[in-house]
Design an enzyme around this catalytic site. Structure first.
Site, PDB file in Angstrom:
ATOM      1  N   ALA A  67       1.420  -5.557   2.789  1.00  0.00           N
ATOM      2  CA  ALA A  67       1.595  -6.098   1.442  1.00  0.00           C
ATOM      3  C   ALA A  67       1.533  -5.011   0.376  1.00  0.00           C
ATOM      4  CB  ALA A  67       0.530  -7.146   1.151  1.00  0.00           C
ATOM      5  N   GLY A 101      -4.930  -0.426   1.006  1.00  0.00           N
ATOM      6  CA  GLY A 101      -4.475   0.353   2.157  1.00  0.00           C
ATOM      7  C   GLY A 101      -2.999   0.682   2.082  1.00  0.00           C
ATOM      8  N   CYS A 102      -2.201  -0.303   1.711  1.00  0.00           N
ATOM      9  CA  CYS A 102      -0.752  -0.100   1.639  1.00  0.00           C
ATOM     10  C   CYS A 102      -0.394   0.860   0.509  1.00  0.00           C
ATOM     11  CB  CYS A 102      -0.034  -1.435   1.483  1.00  0.00           C
ATOM     12  SG  CYS A 102      -0.269  -2.504   2.923  1.00  0.00           S
ATOM     13  N   THR A 103      -1.151   0.824  -0.572  1.00  0.00           N
ATOM     14  CA  THR A 103      -0.935   1.768  -1.670  1.00  0.00           C
ATOM     15  C   THR A 103      -1.265   3.174  -1.213  1.00  0.00           C
ATOM     16  OG1 THR A 103      -1.325   0.082  -3.350  1.00  0.00           O
ATOM     17  CG2 THR A 103      -1.636   2.384  -4.017  1.00  0.00           C
ATOM     18  N   ALA A 118       1.571   4.413   1.051  1.00  0.00           N
ATOM     19  CA  ALA A 118       2.795   4.689   0.287  1.00  0.00           C
ATOM     20  C   ALA A 118       2.657   5.960  -0.544  1.00  0.00           C
ATOM     21  CB  ALA A 118       3.138   3.499  -0.608  1.00  0.00           C
TER      22      ALA A 118
END
Length: 155
Positions: free
Chosen positions: A41, A46-48, A51
């Site tokens: 998401a 974590g995804c930030t 990325a």
């Protein structure tokens, strides 16, 4: 969950909308190596982190002839917000029906805080210039993953 892909397998082709709702296909990237990374998401910690790590390594990756593409179930509008907030310059693709996620074995049962849930399995694939899986990485951690890829690519 779908079968896990192995080195030498043909990478499943796809066409998905990017953050601007423009279609992007894997076939359009033939001729260069591609890191496809699947994340749960946009705009989550974590995804930030993952990325931003890819963005920080993008210059070295591109200089080595490797493109980066992120895929999540998020809608294009959320991906656009994520891209703008974090200054991301590589394509973020929307797979709301998880069809591509399933084709890569990156969607299914996983453990989350000790419970079994169904969702995105954080995974990355190095696809060679001919569209074959060079190396699959399943169940990766958001932190440290990009550095591991850099080492394995000799960057």
């Amino acid at each position: 969950m779908s079968e896990r892909l192995q080195p030498g397998d043909v990478a499943p082709d796809f066409e998905l909308p990017d953050a601007d709702a423009s279609p992007v296909s894997l076939a359009s990237l033939r001729g260069k190596r591609v890191i496809l990374y699947f994340y749960p998401a946009a705009l989550t910690p974590g995804c930030t982190k993952e990325a931003v790590d890819f963005q920080g390594s993008l210059g070295d990756l591109e200089a080595a002839g490797v493109a980066v593409v992120g895929i999540s179930p998020d809608k294009p509008a959320k991906l656009a917000k994520f891209r703008e907030k974090e200054g991301l310059t590589f394509p973020l693709l929307s797979d709301p029906d998880a069809e591509v996620l399933r084709a890569y074995g990156a969607y299914g049962e996983k453990k989350l805080y000790g419970r079994t849930v169904v969702g995105v399995i954080r995974s990355t694939f190095l696809v060679d210039a001919d569209g074959k899986i060079e190396k699959p990485y399943y169940n990766v951690k958001a932190t440290g993953h990009v550095e591991r890829l850099r080492r394995e690519l000799g960057l």
